[in-house]
Design an enzyme around this catalytic site. Structure first.
Site, PDB file in Angstrom:
ATOM      1  N   GLN A 125     -11.587   9.847 -15.140  1.00  0.00           N
ATOM      2  CA  GLN A 125     -11.384   9.200 -13.836  1.00  0.00           C
ATOM      3  C   GLN A 125     -12.526   9.607 -12.915  1.00  0.00           C
ATOM      4  OE1 GLN A 125     -10.852  10.892 -10.953  1.00  0.00           O
ATOM      5  NE2 GLN A 125     -10.169  12.909 -11.642  1.00  0.00           N
ATOM      6  N   GLU A 243       0.086   7.430 -11.816  1.00  0.00           N
ATOM      7  CA  GLU A 243      -0.330   8.817 -12.020  1.00  0.00           C
ATOM      8  C   GLU A 243       0.674   9.775 -11.404  1.00  0.00           C
ATOM      9  OE1 GLU A 243      -4.216  11.669 -11.237  1.00  0.00           O
ATOM     10  OE2 GLU A 243      -4.229   9.623 -10.513  1.00  0.00           O
ATOM     11  N   ASN A 357      -0.346  17.527  -2.436  1.00  0.00           N
ATOM     12  CA  ASN A 357       1.062  17.486  -2.055  1.00  0.00           C
ATOM     13  C   ASN A 357       1.247  17.307  -0.549  1.00  0.00           C
ATOM     14  OD1 ASN A 357       1.402  17.841  -4.753  1.00  0.00           O
ATOM     15  ND2 ASN A 357       2.827  19.575  -4.584  1.00  0.00           N
ATOM     16  N   GLU A 358       0.218  17.675   0.228  1.00  0.00           N
ATOM     17  CA  GLU A 358       0.310  17.423   1.673  1.00  0.00           C
ATOM     18  C   GLU A 358       0.318  15.915   1.931  1.00  0.00           C
ATOM     19  OE1 GLU A 358      -1.539  19.807   0.303  1.00  0.00           O
ATOM     20  OE2 GLU A 358      -0.382  21.466   1.141  1.00  0.00           O
TER      21      GLU A 358
END
Lengths: 376, 314
Positions: A125, A243, A357-358
């Site tokens: 990617q 994803e 994750n923020e």
């Protein structure tokens, strides 16, 4: 509400279990992100592909089995329980493959998917750039119109698998007059093409799991644009949802790790760590059941949207907690090189990649709880 | 496999939610705590009318003969609205205890009609809720007795009116009903957490500081997002335990549900600020009930131990 597997799924599970028992390498392969390890993982993928197990949810014509998502969950349960090697093809199969199946042309699917399934081409990617991490829409790499295609230039970074992979996919700014999310085009390119320089970046564990890519007037034909030029953001978000959501991290991986943790606890029962062992096992079970609920909803015609952020937050934090607990159970040996140590270092990246994750918590709060959008 | 509630069950949950949303449950909770049960009993009668009270009662006694799956879906809604009264006891545990006994005919039709029952189950449930206004039972030495209300004990949740019970007449041998109580309590905890998350989300959308809604701030968003994740992952454990019915799965569900509810309580309180800490504001009705249920039907430590024991003995 039930958990009964259909007979066809049970038959598939038994076949997979038997095949894995006969084929999983007895000694672990060398690390995937080394030259030798990469080649060995590619070989393993070819064996999987020969049994048509490398991309089970894909249509048969591309090397898959038209397996349902439930079959996929069960396949993954078996795969990780058997201690089979990590998937060097994951970026391709789980991300690009899903995108091509949803938004690619028939020509692209026929040309790219079978080679991807057989690991003849392994994909990396190429999302992030030095100035575009969490803020992916800030990408600056350019795609300029040329006769029959596009000329790419710019820099990508943190490109997973790129050190040894064959091809890559990512977003390029094709219309600099348009702001941010508009004017982006989703392109695939050859990592060995003229003008591409790959500079491997060693990760915390010392292996070159990602790389920097320098693109200096790299020609890409029109056939390697996915979707419409300028529509790249929408195409990319379809991949991003895969994803984070379902296909990158199956429950089987965490269930298998939790089972190993319980086994470690049996050998070294430390009462002070009881709660953490239980919570890791309960967490893995929760993620599996949550996934089965998602699979049921999708089978009934539902869609996976912002809910995929819930998955990503959960499994990435579970993975770290689980491996930390194992290292604690190992006592002073927790410092030594081991599978647990490797798993721990791998897990540490989870809250960062595929959207930090923020960012995921912002998505959950804004799109699922209806909180107002605001400054980050 | 279909691991989500079907249309019929989803509709029942929506019916219960709508009924409770219209019933001013917080007012009923407050009067219940003050010993005025009329409003609360009216809520219970309305729940009975839509079939909640008889859900798990066998059809021969006028119930729906449904199982744990239906119960947990409904109990999430009961928790979400912080309904007062001996719900786990009336709708799940007492019907399970009595269903196969000769005495069933005497009490179960009343339960179906909305008359509450209550129970103490030694050793994990030493006190019976509302034993002065519900029919009390006592499980001791694998035997069901009627219960004679004794001393009143104060719960952190003022609406949980606890009583010590002494055994009255013997009713019959006790079937295993404790786990059903644990399971429904876990579902109620998920619902309590969801109720608090809804209160908190609504609050931070309208409360302004520094010239904007506090829900715009990432620190606030992330608190509530974490609560949502915990609740969304606890619910499938509860549904899964309702399907398998094993003690370990039920304990696992309860551990996750109570921890998710606790996270919801703490975060909801934090993002409310001082208003959430007042008796006048409704959040406390949910928060104290979640805290109380965490100690009822087995402690977190006991349930974790049961999960681990089952894992170690495989």
């Amino acid at each position: 509400v039930d958990l009964d597997l259909p007979a066809a799924t049970v038959a598939f599970r038994d076949e997979v279990r038997e095949w894995l028992a006969a084929n999983v390498p007895r000694t672990p392969l060398p690390p995937m992100d080394t030259r030798d390890g990469f080649a060995r993982h590619r070989e393993w993928e070819r064996r999987l592909a020969a049994a048509r197990l490398s991309a089970v949810t894909w249509p048969g014509e591309y090397g898959g089995r038209d397996a349902s998502l439930l079959d996929w969950v069960v396949f993954e349960d078996e795969y990780w329980a058997a201690g089979a090697p990590g998937r060097v093809t994951a970026n391709g199969v789980a991300l690009l493959g899903s995108t091509l199946l949803a938004l690619g042309t028939p020509e692209q699917r026929a040309r790219i998917l079978p080679r991807m399934a057989r690991a003849e081409e392994v994909w990396a990617q190429a999302w992030s750039e030095p100035e575009a991490g969490s803020d992916l829409a800030a990408v600056r790499s350019r795609a300029v119109r040329a006769d029959g295609g596009w000329i790419l230039s710019g820099q990508k970074t943190w490109s997973s698998r790129a050190a040894f992979a064959d091809r890559a996919f990512g977003l390029f700014r094709s219309d600099p007059a348009e702001p941010r999310h508009r004017g982006l085009t989703y392109l695939m390119f050859d990592l060995r093409a003229d003008g591409v320089t790959v500079r491997p970046i060693p990760q915390l564990d010392g292996t070159a799991g990602f790389a920097e890519l320098f693109l200096d007037d790299v020609f890409v034909p029109d056939a390697d644009v996915i979707g419409e030029p300028g529509d790249g953001w929408r195409v990319a978000m379809s991949t991003a949802s895969n994803e984070r959501g379902l296909t990158l991290r199956s429950p089987g991986r965490f269930v298998a790790a939790a089972e190993r943790l319980v086994e470690l606890w049996r050998q070294r029962p430390d009462p002070a760590l009881r709660d953490r062992v239980v919570d890791a096992w309960v967490g893995a079970r929760a993620y599996r059941l949550y996934t089965l609920a998602t699979v049921s909803r999708l089978a009934a015609g539902g869609r996976l949207g912002a809910e995929s952020s819930v998955n990503k937050i959960f499994w990435s934090e579970l993975d770290i907690a689980l491996h930390e607990t194992a290292l604690e159970l190992l006592g002073p040996d927790g410092e030594l090189a081991s599978d647990w140590q490797d798993g721990y270092l791998f897990a540490l990246a989870g809250p960062i990649y595929a959207g930090t994750n923020e960012i995921q918590r912002d998505v959950v709060a804004e799109r699922l709880l209806g909180l107002p959008r605001g400054g980050r | 496999m279909r691991f989500v509630p079907d249309e019929e069950l989803t509709r029942l949950a929506a019916t219960v939610h709508e009924l409770l949303a219209d019933a001013d449950v917080p007012a009923a909770v407050r009067s219940w705590a003050a010993g005025e049960s009329a409003r609360g009993l009216e809520v219970l009668r309305r729940l009975a009318k839509v079939g909640v009270a008889g859900l798990a009662v066998p059809e021969r006694f006028g119930g729906a003969g449904a199982g744990p799956v239906e119960l947990v879906v409904v109990f999430e809604e009961l928790g979400r609205h912080a309904v007062p009264g001996p719900l786990v006891e009336s709708y799940a545990v007492v019907p399970a205890l009595l269903a196969e006994l000769a005495a069933a005919e005497r009490w179960l039709p009343g339960i179906v009609a909305g008359e509450p029952a209550t129970v103490a189950v030694a050793p994990h449930v030493p006190y019976a809720l509302d034993a002065d206004l519900a029919t009390p039972f006592l499980v001791r030495d694998r035997t069901v007795h009627t219960g004679l209300p004794g001393a009143r004990r104060e719960s952190v949740d003022a609406a949980r009116r606890l009583f010590e019970l002494a055994p009255g007449e013997e009713v019959g041998p006790a079937r295993q009903a404790f786990d059903l109580g644990v399971l429904c309590g876990a579902a109620q905890l998920v619902g309590l957490g969801r109720g608090m998350l809804e209160l908190a989300s609504a609050h931070v959308k309208q409360r302004k500081q520094f010239g904007r809604a506090v829900g715009e701030f990432q620190a606030v968003k992330h608190h509530l997002a974490s609560v949502h994740v915990a609740l969304e992952l606890a619910r499938p454990l509860v549904h899964g335990a309702a399907v398998t019915g094993t003690g370990a799965d039920i304990s696992a569900a309860r551990v996750a549900a109570a921890d998710a509810a606790d996270r919801a309580a703490r975060s909801a309180l934090q993002v409310h600020g001082a208003i959430g800490y007042t008796l006048e504001y409704d959040l406390g009705l949910w928060l104290t009930k979640a805290r109380a249920l965490r100690s009822a039907w087995g402690t977190q430590s006991w349930h974790r131990e049961r999960v681990l024991r089952s894992l170690s003995s495989r």
